[in-house]
Design a protein around this motif. Structure first.
Motif, PDB file in Angstrom:
ATOM      1  N   ALA A 297     -13.279 -11.232 -35.118  1.00  0.00           N
ATOM      2  CA  ALA A 297     -12.570 -11.767 -36.159  1.00  0.00           C
ATOM      3  C   ALA A 297     -10.847 -11.623 -35.957  1.00  0.00           C
ATOM      4  O   ALA A 297     -10.414 -11.539 -37.289  1.00  0.00           O
ATOM      5  N   TYR A 298     -10.554 -11.055 -35.086  1.00  0.00           N
ATOM      6  CA  TYR A 298      -9.007 -10.598 -34.864  1.00  0.00           C
ATOM      7  C   TYR A 298      -8.316 -11.672 -35.363  1.00  0.00           C
ATOM      8  O   TYR A 298      -7.069 -11.270 -35.975  1.00  0.00           O
ATOM      9  N   ARG A 299      -8.386 -12.963 -35.056  1.00  0.00           N
ATOM     10  CA  ARG A 299      -7.465 -14.068 -35.381  1.00  0.00           C
ATOM     11  C   ARG A 299      -7.400 -14.180 -37.133  1.00  0.00           C
ATOM     12  O   ARG A 299      -6.292 -14.014 -37.614  1.00  0.00           O
ATOM     13  N   LYS A 300      -8.561 -13.856 -37.870  1.00  0.00           N
ATOM     14  CA  LYS A 300      -8.506 -13.988 -39.173  1.00  0.00           C
ATOM     15  C   LYS A 300      -7.778 -12.595 -39.679  1.00  0.00           C
ATOM     16  O   LYS A 300      -7.089 -12.720 -40.790  1.00  0.00           O
ATOM     17  N   GLN A 301      -7.901 -11.405 -39.006  1.00  0.00           N
ATOM     18  CA  GLN A 301      -7.411 -10.281 -39.562  1.00  0.00           C
ATOM     19  C   GLN A 301      -5.788 -10.310 -39.442  1.00  0.00           C
ATOM     20  O   GLN A 301      -5.152  -9.905 -40.232  1.00  0.00           O
ATOM     21  N   ARG A 302      -5.533 -10.958 -37.975  1.00  0.00           N
ATOM     22  CA  ARG A 302      -3.958 -11.388 -38.082  1.00  0.00           C
ATOM     23  C   ARG A 302      -3.353 -12.186 -39.212  1.00  0.00           C
ATOM     24  O   ARG A 302      -2.320 -11.759 -39.816  1.00  0.00           O
ATOM     25  N   GLU A 303      -4.108 -13.018 -39.781  1.00  0.00           N
ATOM     26  CA  GLU A 303      -3.671 -14.013 -40.723  1.00  0.00           C
ATOM     27  C   GLU A 303      -3.614 -12.951 -42.101  1.00  0.00           C
ATOM     28  O   GLU A 303      -2.548 -13.281 -42.674  1.00  0.00           O
ATOM     29  N   VAL A 304      -4.381 -12.241 -42.377  1.00  0.00           N
ATOM     30  CA  VAL A 304      -4.737 -11.384 -43.458  1.00  0.00           C
ATOM     31  C   VAL A 304      -3.510 -10.429 -43.408  1.00  0.00           C
ATOM     32  O   VAL A 304      -2.582 -10.265 -44.485  1.00  0.00           O
ATOM     33  N   THR A 305      -3.070  -9.870 -42.473  1.00  0.00           N
ATOM     34  CA  THR A 305      -2.162  -8.686 -42.055  1.00  0.00           C
ATOM     35  C   THR A 305      -0.623  -9.481 -42.341  1.00  0.00           C
ATOM     36  O   THR A 305       0.312  -9.161 -43.361  1.00  0.00           O
ATOM     37  N   GLU A 306      -0.360 -10.811 -41.715  1.00  0.00           N
ATOM     38  CA  GLU A 306       0.781 -11.536 -41.871  1.00  0.00           C
ATOM     39  C   GLU A 306       0.898 -12.035 -43.298  1.00  0.00           C
ATOM     40  O   GLU A 306       2.077 -11.913 -43.786  1.00  0.00           O
ATOM     41  N   GLU A 307      -0.060 -12.428 -43.887  1.00  0.00           N
ATOM     42  CA  GLU A 307       0.213 -12.919 -45.494  1.00  0.00           C
ATOM     43  C   GLU A 307       0.592 -11.636 -46.196  1.00  0.00           C
ATOM     44  O   GLU A 307       1.373 -11.843 -47.057  1.00  0.00           O
ATOM     45  N   THR A 308      -0.038 -10.235 -46.140  1.00  0.00           N
ATOM     46  CA  THR A 308       0.373  -9.311 -46.887  1.00  0.00           C
ATOM     47  C   THR A 308       1.660  -8.831 -46.372  1.00  0.00           C
ATOM     48  O   THR A 308       2.446  -8.624 -47.381  1.00  0.00           O
TER      49      THR A 308
END
Length: 374
Positions: A297-308
């Motif tokens: 799920a690293y791609r989704k985690q990247r999105e979450v971090t970038e959004e935060t």
């Protein structure tokens, strides 16, 4: 004799809204384990939208009640945040302690907080979340008496109003203390800015390896064990922002900060409470975005971090992407560098010198436009 762990029943609703539901439920299990509980089981339901009053459908909640009658369960944990009315209705219907995703994360933060600032931040976020959920918490207390005025209210109403006043008073005290600490932190950052030493911040999903990278940098370039930070294979091992000076060579140095990790559905109250510490990332010259490359799920985690980061005002800061734990899933010899991305293993140390060189080449430039370098 081993102490018995609390047994938790995990509950979730799959809305088919594009979210990775199975991943979210697995993350909920990991959160429960990080809080010292064990998952006794799980009950899930597919719905087009959440039930306004009960989160889940009543038929599914009857299934939950039967499960509670037949199995040894200490607490119910819901995958999403519950509204105050949902929390009240569920407590009344199921008669079992209830946590939602937000209160579970708050519990973990409360046990992990070490410094006074982190403890104050967690308490402030907890009070903010608790305040609207006080109603309905005193169902066992009798309600009696009519008329008007506080003196004539029933026991439940008195308790509710007293608790509300205490929480509001304590929240105001915490806010004043945190503002004072925030001012001190701003003064520290201003001094560091005046030193004109480039500021680099480690950011990323919780348990991606930020603290491990910090420690490997310290081992490589300072050899001072007292400067190391907490490093554990668990969610939210680091809550306190730590800043260390890294000197990689003559005239080549930067300030490296380790920040609290992000997670899917990180409570807004926690982001607000930790804003002063997260500002270390917002005011950095360069971000090191650490990802667990071995996690599917690293791609989704990247999105979450970038959004935060975007919400924190750090969306336009230059970034080096660190694909950590690559030794678990890559056959190529590490590190592998592709533009502003490095595939490495902080645990084995493979890639630390190369990462330091990338940082030094970037911070040594006269411009902070990453596009001109990468």
């Amino acid at each position: 004799m081993m102490e018995r762990k609390e047994r938790a029943l995990l509950l979730g609703v799959n809305l088919n809204d594009g979210e990775d539901f199975e991943r979210s439920m697995e993350e909920l299990r990991n959160l429960a384990e990080s809080c010292g509980m064990e998952a006794a089981g799980r009950i899930v339901q597919r719905l087009p939208k959440l039930h306004t009053a009960f989160y889940m459908g009543k038929g599914k909640l009857l299934e939950v009640r039967r499960y509670l009658e037949e199995e040894d369960v200490d607490v119910l944990i819901f995958d999403r945040s519950l509204s105050p009315s949902q929390m009240k209705n569920l407590q009344r219907l199921l008669d079992c302690p209830i946590l939602d995703r937000t209160t579970l994360i708050l519990e973990i933060f409360a046990t992990r907080a070490q410094t006074r600032e982190a403890k104050l931040q967690v308490e402030a976020a907890g009070l903010q979340y608790m305040l609207p959920r006080l109603t309905g918490m005193y169902q066992a207390l009798g309600r009696q008496g009519g008329g008007s005025g506080f003196a004539n209210k029933g026991a439940g109403e008195k308790k509710l109003e007293l608790d509300r006043r205490r929480i509001e008073k304590r929240a105001a005290e915490l806010q004043r203390e945190l503002e004072k600490i925030s001012g001190e932190r701003k003064t520290q950052r201003k001094r560091r800015q005046e030193c004109r030493i480039p500021r680099v911040a480690l950011v990323g999903y919780t348990n991606a390896g930020k603290s491990t990278i910090m420690n490997r940098m310290l081992d490589q370039y300072t050899r001072d064990a007292s400067k190391r930070v907490t490093e554990k294979d668990m969610l939210f091992a680091t809550l306190d922002t730590t800043v260390r000076r890294i000197r990689t060579g003559p005239g080549e140095e930067f300030l490296l900060s380790d920040t609290v990790g992000f997670i899917h559905q990180l409570p807004a109250g926690l982001i607000k409470a930790f804003r002063s510490t997260l500002e270390e990332a917002a005011e950095a010259d360069l971000l090191l975005h650490v990802l667990d490359y071995s996690d599917e799920a690293y791609r989704k985690q990247r999105e979450v971090t970038e959004e935060t980061l975007k919400d924190l005002g750090a969306g336009n800061i230059p970034v080096i992407y660190i694909y950590n734990k690559a030794d678990r899933c890559m056959e190529e010899r590490l590190p592998v560098i592709r533009g502003n991305q490095i595939y490495m293993s902080a645990k084995t140390g493979a890639g630390i010198p190369e990462l330091a060189a990338m940082i030094s080449r970037f911070t040594g430039r006269n411009t902070y436009d990453s596009r001109s370098y990468f």
